[in-house]
Motif scaffolding. Structure first.
Motif, PDB file in Angstrom:
ATOM      1  N   GLN A 218       0.839  -1.185   0.000  1.00 43.53           N
ATOM      2  CA  GLN A 218       0.000   0.000   0.000  1.00 43.53           C
ATOM      3  C   GLN A 218       0.881   1.244   0.000  1.00 43.53           C
ATOM      4  N   TRP A 219       0.257   2.361  -0.335  1.00 39.93           N
ATOM      5  CA  TRP A 219       0.996   3.625  -0.275  1.00 39.93           C
ATOM      6  C   TRP A 219       0.049   4.726   0.185  1.00 39.93           C
ATOM      7  N   SER A 220       0.628   5.737   0.770  1.00 39.64           N
ATOM      8  CA  SER A 220      -0.144   6.883   1.261  1.00 39.64           C
ATOM      9  C   SER A 220       0.657   8.143   1.003  1.00 39.64           C
ATOM     10  N   ALA A 221      -0.053   9.270   1.051  1.00 41.00           N
ATOM     11  CA  ALA A 221       0.587  10.574   0.844  1.00 41.00           C
ATOM     12  C   ALA A 221       0.397  11.434   2.087  1.00 41.00           C
ATOM     13  N   THR A 233       2.344  33.309   1.975  1.00 44.37           N
ATOM     14  CA  THR A 233       2.727  32.135   1.186  1.00 44.37           C
ATOM     15  C   THR A 233       3.102  31.001   2.137  1.00 44.37           C
ATOM     16  N   LEU A 234       3.218  29.820   1.564  1.00 44.16           N
ATOM     17  CA  LEU A 234       3.638  28.648   2.345  1.00 44.16           C
ATOM     18  C   LEU A 234       4.532  27.782   1.486  1.00 44.16           C
ATOM     19  N   ASP A 235       5.319  26.971   2.162  1.00 46.71           N
ATOM     20  CA  ASP A 235       6.144  25.953   1.498  1.00 46.71           C
ATOM     21  C   ASP A 235       5.474  24.606   1.728  1.00 46.71           C
ATOM     22  N   LEU A 236       5.276  23.840   0.657  1.00 48.91           N
ATOM     23  CA  LEU A 236       4.564  22.568   0.738  1.00 48.91           C
ATOM     24  C   LEU A 236       5.487  21.434   0.327  1.00 48.91           C
ATOM     25  N   THR A 237       5.636  20.464   1.214  1.00 53.57           N
ATOM     26  CA  THR A 237       6.432  19.265   0.947  1.00 53.57           C
ATOM     27  C   THR A 237       5.528  18.042   1.023  1.00 53.57           C
ATOM     28  N   GLY A 238       5.627  17.178   0.022  1.00 57.72           N
ATOM     29  CA  GLY A 238       4.818  15.960   0.002  1.00 57.72           C
ATOM     30  C   GLY A 238       5.679  14.726   0.092  1.00 57.72           C
ATOM     31  N   TRP A 239       5.219  13.754   0.871  1.00 58.07           N
ATOM     32  CA  TRP A 239       5.949  12.501   1.061  1.00 58.07           C
ATOM     33  C   TRP A 239       5.050  11.322   0.706  1.00 58.07           C
ATOM     34  N   VAL A 240       5.610  10.360   0.005  1.00 59.25           N
ATOM     35  CA  VAL A 240       4.928   9.095  -0.272  1.00 59.25           C
ATOM     36  C   VAL A 240       5.461   8.056   0.705  1.00 59.25           C
ATOM     37  N   THR A 241       4.554   7.365   1.393  1.00 61.38           N
ATOM     38  CA  THR A 241       4.936   6.271   2.290  1.00 61.38           C
ATOM     39  C   THR A 241       4.618   4.957   1.601  1.00 61.38           C
ATOM     40  N   LEU A 242       5.623   4.140   1.393  1.00 59.88           N
ATOM     41  CA  LEU A 242       5.450   2.803   0.833  1.00 59.88           C
ATOM     42  C   LEU A 242       5.408   1.803   1.972  1.00 59.88           C
ATOM     43  N   ALA A 243       4.408   0.942   1.978  1.00 60.75           N
ATOM     44  CA  ALA A 243       4.269  -0.053   3.046  1.00 60.75           C
ATOM     45  C   ALA A 243       4.155  -1.432   2.416  1.00 60.75           C
ATOM     46  N   ASN A 244       5.060  -2.314   2.785  1.00 60.89           N
ATOM     47  CA  ASN A 244       5.042  -3.695   2.296  1.00 60.89           C
ATOM     48  C   ASN A 244       4.768  -4.610   3.480  1.00 60.89           C
ATOM     49  N   PHE A 245       3.553  -5.147   3.538  1.00 55.82           N
ATOM     50  CA  PHE A 245       3.165  -6.030   4.633  1.00 55.82           C
ATOM     51  C   PHE A 245       3.265  -7.502   4.236  1.00 55.82           C
ATOM     52  N   GLY A 246       3.740  -7.764   3.031  1.00 54.50           N
ATOM     53  CA  GLY A 246       3.894  -9.141   2.588  1.00 54.50           C
ATOM     54  C   GLY A 246       5.220  -9.721   3.033  1.00 54.50           C
ATOM     55  N   GLY A 247       5.425 -10.970   2.684  1.00 57.33           N
ATOM     56  CA  GLY A 247       6.643 -11.670   3.079  1.00 57.33           C
ATOM     57  C   GLY A 247       7.716 -11.667   2.013  1.00 57.33           C
ATOM     58  N   THR A 248       7.509 -10.926   0.918  1.00 60.86           N
ATOM     59  CA  THR A 248       8.467 -10.887  -0.172  1.00 60.86           C
ATOM     60  C   THR A 248       9.002  -9.469  -0.349  1.00 60.86           C
ATOM     61  N   VAL A 356      12.109  -2.231  -1.656  1.00 59.47           N
ATOM     62  CA  VAL A 356      10.855  -2.323  -0.920  1.00 59.47           C
ATOM     63  C   VAL A 356      10.924  -3.621  -0.134  1.00 59.47           C
ATOM     64  N   ALA A 357      11.505  -3.546   1.051  1.00 57.00           N
ATOM     65  CA  ALA A 357      11.757  -4.743   1.843  1.00 57.00           C
ATOM     66  C   ALA A 357      10.472  -5.281   2.443  1.00 57.00           C
ATOM     67  N   ALA A 358      10.465  -6.578   2.729  1.00 61.35           N
ATOM     68  CA  ALA A 358       9.301  -7.199   3.352  1.00 61.35           C
ATOM     69  C   ALA A 358       9.094  -6.612   4.739  1.00 61.35           C
ATOM     70  N   ARG A 359       7.830  -6.305   5.056  1.00 64.66           N
ATOM     71  CA  ARG A 359       7.432  -5.786   6.373  1.00 64.66           C
ATOM     72  C   ARG A 359       8.233  -4.532   6.742  1.00 64.66           C
ATOM     73  N   GLN A 360       8.237  -3.600   5.832  1.00 62.50           N
ATOM     74  CA  GLN A 360       8.952  -2.347   6.055  1.00 62.50           C
ATOM     75  C   GLN A 360       8.150  -1.203   5.454  1.00 62.50           C
ATOM     76  N   THR A 361       8.266  -0.029   6.046  1.00 63.70           N
ATOM     77  CA  THR A 361       7.707   1.178   5.458  1.00 63.70           C
ATOM     78  C   THR A 361       8.853   2.083   5.023  1.00 63.70           C
ATOM     79  N   LYS A 362       8.606   2.836   3.974  1.00 63.27           N
ATOM     80  CA  LYS A 362       9.649   3.717   3.437  1.00 63.27           C
ATOM     81  C   LYS A 362       8.984   4.993   2.966  1.00 63.27           C
ATOM     82  N   GLN A 363       9.629   6.130   3.211  1.00 66.33           N
ATOM     83  CA  GLN A 363       9.108   7.424   2.776  1.00 66.33           C
ATOM     84  C   GLN A 363      10.016   8.034   1.712  1.00 66.33           C
ATOM     85  N   VAL A 364       9.383   8.523   0.663  1.00 68.36           N
ATOM     86  CA  VAL A 364      10.109   9.158  -0.432  1.00 68.36           C
ATOM     87  C   VAL A 364       9.445  10.488  -0.728  1.00 68.36           C
ATOM     88  N   ARG A 365      10.221  11.551  -0.840  1.00 70.12           N
ATOM     89  CA  ARG A 365       9.684  12.870  -1.135  1.00 70.12           C
ATOM     90  C   ARG A 365       9.243  12.922  -2.598  1.00 70.12           C
TER      91      ARG A 365
END
Length: 542
Positions: A218-221, A233-248, A356-365
């Motif tokens: 799954q992924w989220s923003a 004005t504002l500065d806006l930063t967006g991050w994608v979270t990658l979540a791998n809950f599988g065993g591979t 994208v490691a098994a059972r790991q979350t990762k954030q990418v800008r």
């Protein structure tokens, strides 16, 4: 009596010759793992990252059966001449087998099969009925070991062995016993396997592409908005979270995420592996009692299995280790993800291959915008009756346009609004969420309430009438907004009754307009340390 069941394989699983040929296969080839893979993760709705992580801490969350991703693998296979089988191992544990597509194989694919029979003591016994195994018995008093050849005559629901022409039940000899298998029967494994039956004129080594859908990814923003009140004005930063809950895991894989409301077929789910439980019983005790201490048993009244747990697709990490793994967040922010088009969806390509490691979350800008224009307003509903003064909601409004410093598709997610604390630092001002926003659509963030800007409504007049079973109600109110701040503020008022059927404005001291919410809104400018009043009347029908 203690029983030790040892499973040993005399030959490697990767060697094609170890497998006994089936009725229709003459030669077998095994692709143990992909040479490389591309991961494309979809979502059918915006995902709350915090809620996802909280759910992952539940032992039986079944997150490995949620989410959807497309895996495109490159593999090197040895194609047998004539009729043969190619087995693809190392697939994602949540593979949806009916979605698999194989390209680049110069052969006729006669049929394909998905093997989901999980390797376990019980399935090993059941699949080995009629096979010759070795039984090693150890005398607990002397430690002497004796090895005998045996034929398995009955499987998981009570193992029966034929030894020297006599039939015996496993674990009933009075000695410690273990059964040694020289091979694993066809169709069993610790992971899902896709098999294809091929027919080719000549043998050869080929590079093929195997694509399939899988669950467990799954992924989220998530966004961080840093306000600068001095210039609006504002500065806006967006991050994608990658979540791998599988065993591979997928090492060094190009990764893309797709934003948009994806329609998913209810049948797009992985096949649950077949799990068998072993039950060894000695006669005559086994025919009259349960739970004789000889191993896993079933309670007669509820058929409740009390043996060791059987894991799906191989043993995952224990619960504490699993929780720690899921709490690990790898942050990559050196480069920005590229945005592209995928039909009516938006696709974001991570700037470089990532693991994208098994059972790991990762954030990418994936987003970085500076100097985005915003408007700060205060918003509240106007009631149909008297009410006490209460704080108004604080709203930040953005125009998703290039001229306003934005102009990019924004995947829905949560936003943390930060603002200066007056001492050189920043503080969290509040949080909000929004749905997917395309270019040109406004973004509205309500992240708190202001105690300095308050609203109070006084009911001036109310009457109702009934005609032809239709009830009409007329309301007149006077709403006052007070501003205790040292600068003027802009406020928006909307009648709570505007969502009711037949709503129509009859009178108003300030002209209303229909905003992006689809409802009429009265906009007032309230001076510093001052007040402003709205007088309005409307009717509704029920």
């Amino acid at each position: 009596m203690r029983r030790l069941l040892a499973i040993t394989t005399a030959l490697s699983l990767l060697a094609p010759a170890v497998w006994a040929p089936t009725a229709w296969a003459q030669t077998e080839s095994v692709s143990a793992r992909p040479d490389g893979a591309t991961v494309v993760i979809y979502r059918d709705r915006p995902v709350d990252t915090v809620a996802l992580m909280e759910q992952s801490r539940q032992r039986w969350s079944r997150l490995d059966r949620q989410g959807l991703a497309l895996i495109v693998e490159t593999r090197t296979v040895d194609l047998p001449a004539g009729e043969g089988i190619i087995r693809f191992r190392g697939l994602a544990t949540g593979v949806v087998p009916q979605s698999a597509v194989l390209e680049g194989l110069p052969a006729h694919v006669v049929e394909r099969n998905a093997d989901f029979d999980l390797l376990s003591p019980a399935s090993l016994m059941e699949k080995s009925v009629g096979e010759v195994v070795r039984v090693v018995r150890t005398n607990p008093a002397t430690g002497e070991q004796v090895e005998k050849a045996a034929v398995i005559r009955a499987g998981a629901q009570g193992v029966v062995l034929e030894i020297d022409g006599r039939f015996e039940a496993l674990d009933c000899s009075g000695q410690t016993e273990r059964v040694v298998f020289d091979r694993i029967p066809e169709g069993l494994g610790d992971q899902p396997t896709l098999s294809v039956r091929t027919r080719a004129e000549r043998a050869g080594r080929h590079t093929v592409t195997l694509a399939y859908l899988t669950t467990g990814l799954q992924w989220s923003a998530d966004y961080v908005a840093r306000l600068d009140p001095t210039d609006g004005t504002l500065d806006l930063t967006g991050w994608v979270t990658l979540a791998n809950f599988g065993g591979t895991g997928f090492p060094d894989a190009p990764v893309q995420v797709v934003a948009g409301t994806l329609r998913k077929d209810e049948g797009t789910t992985p096949v649950e592996p077949l799990v068998r439980y072993q039950q060894n019983q000695c006669w005559p005790q086994g025919t009259t009692t349960y739970g004789n201490g000889l191993g896993p048993t079933y309670k007669e009244d509820r058929a409740e299995y009390n043996g060791p747990p059987v894991m799906l697709f191989g043993p995952p990490a224990p619960a504490p280790a699993l929780e720690m793994a899921l709490r690990e967040v790898v942050v990559t922010g050196s480069r920005i993800a590229r945005q592209g088009e995928l039909g009516d969806y938006k696709i974001y390509t991570l700037p470089e291959p990532t693991t994208v490691a098994a059972r790991q979350t990762k954030q990418v800008r994936f987003l970085e915008r500076e100097g985005v224009a915003y408007e700060r307003v205060y918003r509240a509903g106007v009631m149909n009756a008297d009410e006490e003064a209460h704080p108004m909601g604080v709203v930040v409004k953005l125009r998703n346009e290039e001229g306003a410093g934005l102009g990019v598709a924004l995947p829905g997610g949560s936003v943390a609004v930060m603002q200066p604390d007056g001492a050189g630092g920043v503080l969290l001002a509040g949080q909000d969420r929004f749905e997917d926003k395309g270019v040109g659509l406004p973004v509205r963030l309500t992240f708190g309430e202001s105690p300095d800007v308050r609203v109070q409504t006084r009911l001036v007049k109310s009457d109702s009438s009934m005609r032809d079973a239709v009830r009409t109600q007329r309301i007149e109110v006077e709403t006052t907004v007070t501003n205790a701040r040292s600068e003027p503020v802009r406020v928006e008022l909307v009648a709570d009754a505007a969502m009711r059927r037949g709503f129509r404005i009859l009178s108003q001291s300030v002209r209303s307009r229909v905003d992006d919410t689809g409802y009429p809104v009265w906009t007032l400018s309230v001076p510093a340390n001052g007040a402003a009043t709205l007088k309005a009347g409307w009717l509704t029908t029920d």
